[in-house]
Design a protein around this motif. Sequence first.
Motif, PDB file in Angstrom:
ATOM      1  N   ASP A  35      40.171 -17.916 -12.051  1.00 32.85           N
ATOM      2  CA  ASP A  35      39.444 -18.887 -12.863  1.00 32.85           C
ATOM      3  C   ASP A  35      38.327 -18.172 -13.609  1.00 32.85           C
ATOM      4  O   ASP A  35      38.130 -16.971 -13.451  1.00 32.85           O
ATOM      5  CB  ASP A  35      38.876 -20.000 -11.987  1.00 32.85           C
ATOM      6  N   GLU A  36      37.606 -18.932 -14.411  1.00 29.39           N
ATOM      7  CA  GLU A  36      36.491 -18.356 -15.155  1.00 29.39           C
ATOM      8  C   GLU A  36      35.188 -19.004 -14.722  1.00 29.39           C
ATOM      9  O   GLU A  36      35.174 -20.105 -14.177  1.00 29.39           O
ATOM     10  CB  GLU A  36      36.687 -18.496 -16.667  1.00 29.39           C
ATOM     11  N   GLY A  37      34.128 -18.294 -14.976  1.00 23.25           N
ATOM     12  CA  GLY A  37      32.789 -18.787 -14.723  1.00 23.25           C
ATOM     13  C   GLY A  37      31.887 -18.359 -15.867  1.00 23.25           C
ATOM     14  O   GLY A  37      32.259 -17.517 -16.683  1.00 23.25           O
ATOM     15  N   LEU A  61      31.122 -15.263 -20.467  1.00 18.01           N
ATOM     16  CA  LEU A  61      32.337 -15.729 -19.819  1.00 18.01           C
ATOM     17  C   LEU A  61      32.853 -14.629 -18.898  1.00 18.01           C
ATOM     18  O   LEU A  61      33.044 -13.494 -19.327  1.00 18.01           O
ATOM     19  CB  LEU A  61      33.394 -16.081 -20.862  1.00 18.01           C
ATOM     20  N   VAL A  62      33.063 -14.976 -17.632  1.00 16.59           N
ATOM     21  CA  VAL A  62      33.541 -14.021 -16.637  1.00 16.59           C
ATOM     22  C   VAL A  62      34.821 -14.567 -16.040  1.00 16.59           C
ATOM     23  O   VAL A  62      34.848 -15.696 -15.545  1.00 16.59           O
ATOM     24  CB  VAL A  62      32.488 -13.806 -15.523  1.00 16.59           C
ATOM     25  N   ARG A  63      35.883 -13.779 -16.095  1.00 19.57           N
ATOM     26  CA  ARG A  63      37.141 -14.158 -15.456  1.00 19.57           C
ATOM     27  C   ARG A  63      37.167 -13.504 -14.089  1.00 19.57           C
ATOM     28  O   ARG A  63      36.952 -12.304 -13.957  1.00 19.57           O
ATOM     29  CB  ARG A  63      38.306 -13.728 -16.320  1.00 19.57           C
ATOM     30  N   ASN A  75      37.482  -9.562  -7.621  1.00 20.07           N
ATOM     31  CA  ASN A  75      37.451  -8.770  -8.842  1.00 20.07           C
ATOM     32  C   ASN A  75      37.009  -9.685  -9.975  1.00 20.07           C
ATOM     33  O   ASN A  75      37.179 -10.898  -9.907  1.00 20.07           O
ATOM     34  CB  ASN A  75      38.820  -8.164  -9.137  1.00 20.07           C
ATOM     35  N   MET A  76      36.466  -9.078 -11.024  1.00 17.85           N
ATOM     36  CA  MET A  76      36.036  -9.875 -12.171  1.00 17.85           C
ATOM     37  C   MET A  76      36.031  -9.012 -13.423  1.00 17.85           C
ATOM     38  O   MET A  76      36.043  -7.790 -13.348  1.00 17.85           O
ATOM     39  CB  MET A  76      34.663 -10.476 -11.952  1.00 17.85           C
ATOM     40  N   GLU A  77      36.047  -9.689 -14.549  1.00 13.42           N
ATOM     41  CA  GLU A  77      35.975  -9.009 -15.834  1.00 13.42           C
ATOM     42  C   GLU A  77      35.154  -9.870 -16.788  1.00 13.42           C
ATOM     43  O   GLU A  77      35.413 -11.068 -16.917  1.00 13.42           O
ATOM     44  CB  GLU A  77      37.383  -8.787 -16.388  1.00 13.42           C
ATOM     45  N   ILE A  78      34.191  -9.262 -17.441  1.00 19.49           N
ATOM     46  CA  ILE A  78      33.351  -9.978 -18.400  1.00 19.49           C
ATOM     47  C   ILE A  78      34.038  -9.950 -19.750  1.00 19.49           C
ATOM     48  O   ILE A  78      34.430  -8.896 -20.238  1.00 19.49           O
ATOM     49  CB  ILE A  78      31.948  -9.345 -18.482  1.00 19.49           C
ATOM     50  N   TYR A  79      34.178 -11.127 -20.349  1.00 15.57           N
ATOM     51  CA  TYR A  79      34.792 -11.233 -21.672  1.00 15.57           C
ATOM     52  C   TYR A  79      33.824 -10.686 -22.710  1.00 15.57           C
ATOM     53  O   TYR A  79      32.678 -11.112 -22.797  1.00 15.57           O
ATOM     54  CB  TYR A  79      35.118 -12.695 -21.969  1.00 15.57           C
TER      55      TYR A  79
END
Length: 144
Positions: A35-37, A61-63, A75-79
């Motif tokens: 999900d995103e945050g 936006l962070v997925r 894990n996460m990735e910043i858009y």
Amino acid sequence: MDKSSGRLFKIQPVLDYFLIKFRTVYKPKQQLTLDEGVIPWRGRLRFRTYNPAKIVKYGLLVRMVCESDTGYTCNMEIYTGEGKKLEETIYSVLAPNLGLWHHVYQDNYYNSTSIANLFLEHEKRVCGTIRVNRGLPPSLKFQQ
């Protein structure tokens, strides 16, 4: 892409440190969510997002991939708005957990038949709602 030329180059070493810690300190159980945050941010930033329907309208936006039971961020990735396709983003966020037969729960934004096929090839199961315009299989289409 070279990490020294990306839009996150100033914080990339800190972000990489935390991502390594997220992966090594705790091994997630079988149920994962994708999900995103949003990290609230009102300052000037090229890749700041705006969503008028949300409480936090401006932010980063962070997925994220999180464990369903505890909410632990795996894990996460910043858009950053650099033209990365959604499938590539999903694959890169889930890459550390591929091949382990996790169950991934996601909303209709991330779900499509091509994503489900990609997950099955990499030993992941997927559960979520699907949009009709994202390649609904003929066996699931409503016939009158």
